[in-house]
Write an enzyme that holds these catalytic residues in place. Sequence first.
Site, PDB file in Angstrom:
ATOM      1  N   ASP A 217       0.840  -1.193   0.000  1.00  0.00           N
ATOM      2  CA  ASP A 217       0.000   0.000   0.000  1.00  0.00           C
ATOM      3  C   ASP A 217       0.881   1.251   0.000  1.00  0.00           C
ATOM      4  OD1 ASP A 217      -2.761   1.051   0.296  1.00  0.00           O
ATOM      5  OD2 ASP A 217      -2.000   1.850   2.192  1.00  0.00           O
ATOM      6  N   GLU A 267      16.114 -14.020  -0.745  1.00  0.00           N
ATOM      7  CA  GLU A 267      16.660 -14.954   0.240  1.00  0.00           C
ATOM      8  C   GLU A 267      15.757 -16.170   0.389  1.00  0.00           C
ATOM      9  OE1 GLU A 267      16.815 -15.091   5.075  1.00  0.00           O
ATOM     10  OE2 GLU A 267      17.358 -13.181   4.121  1.00  0.00           O
TER      11      GLU A 267
END
Length: 549
Positions: A217, A267
């Site tokens: 957002d 990752e």
Amino acid sequence: MAPHRQVDGVNRHHWWRDAVIYQVYVRSFLDSTGDGIGDLAGVRAGLPYLRKLGVDGIWLSPFYPSPQADHGYDVADYRDVDPVFGDLAEFDSLVAAARRLGIRVLLDIVPNHCSSEHPWFREALAAAPGSPERARFHFADGRGPDGAEPPNNWHAMFGGPAWTRVTEPDGRPGQWYLHMFTPEQPDWNWREAEVAADFERTLRFWLDRGVDGFRIDVAAGLFKHPELPDSPDPEADARTRDSVNPLAWNQPEVHDVWRHWRAVCEEYTARDGRERLLVGEVSVPTAREHARYVRADELHQAFFFDLLSAPWDADAFRKVISEAMQDIAGTGSTVTWVLNNHDQVRTVTRYGEPAPEGSGLGAARARAAALLMLALPGAAYIYQGEELGLPEVVDLPDDVLTDPIFRRTGSRARIRDGCRVPLPWSGQASPFGFTSGAEGTKPWLPQPEYFAEYATHRALADTRSSWHLYRDGLQLRAALDQLGDGTLRWLDTQPGVLAFARGDGLVCAVNFGTAPVPAPVSGTPLLASGPCPTGVLPGSTAAWWIDAP
């Protein structure tokens, strides 16, 4: 799911590059508990419907603990589930069920601001000016006699000033805090390392629970000018001034945040090979600025809102599509197309205005626009109910409106309740299968009687419905190598008609006018948004053809 594709002779496929994601506004999707509010168990129950539709994933609106001042975009706890929507166990069940069906799950994360009920903000209110607790937010002394005027002239997105004065612990009028939306949504200060570290903990909390990514957002927000000076446009409209205030949005430091979040996602991908997606709500003036957010080490995607805001006009659509393909796709990224979301007037009504409840013309244009969007290179997002052809509910009475825009401005202009009315699933009267509650249970927003015409059980049974158009378009998009990721080539057409070629021989054309024109391709279309006789492209209609060499 979309197949792997060869683009320009190179396998560039990542699932998100041409994914079609369905936005689930949780409180309006399906209610499993009978309280009139949709919930996570309701989403889980609706997954087979979405699988049948053919989407690649879902984006869930916020379901975190919240006072609901802005329906969950005021987050009090980023790492839990509000009891009105379920609990963490139900969330885990939803993710597991989605994975079994091959549907990826994206969460809505709100990093620009939190709830005034967030523990850290309550700590800030109890602390002294200049304290570490207040440094997590934007607290400042007021101007004028006794500091009675706001620190600067900024206005809030939802109307009124962007500052609220607090009462200090000793009872005296004190500092002001910044909120670019409502007073119940104080803005975080991202120049404080503690804020960034806590959001990383939030990302990892949900990634560890199996989510496939995040919709971010206000992704062009987060950082404000460190000196908080006056905006250069003090007379700008209070509803939109923040989007043109360069001191509050689109600060250069925000890109470092997205680089770090991208590294966190990479990752996790390195651990199991499953790509996690970051898609940003990026509102910036130009496609070129937009492109900076989707550089190779930043966000994977950012919503391209220019198509949504374009008027129904062939030249306007061609202009925004061309700019996106040049400035965004030209960087090696992918354009993320969108025609609607939970903040916008529904497409049928928007394209049919000023007729009430949309119109036959609005419905035809909305179907054509959907087929156009699904033919464009890149990814696409569908807001729930668009596949049913739902119009905006334009006559909700004042006493049921919940949008903070209405509360803060007293105006119905640009309020968002009308596109958030709960979905109709079955039956001839409200609640149309939305809630499992006892007879008389009312949805949180009232559904009009005409929603019976759009209920999913009717849509699935009618092969002419918008639902079948979306389903057929998604099936062809997944099956045809010409669609999905890649490029397009514009074709010469007469005025008012837009046509382009994808890959080896697929042509999409849209007639933006109301009178029929000759089709750009001979033969029967693969798919059309309305009746499309051979050799003719009727008005307000889109179609796909395979143009054999």
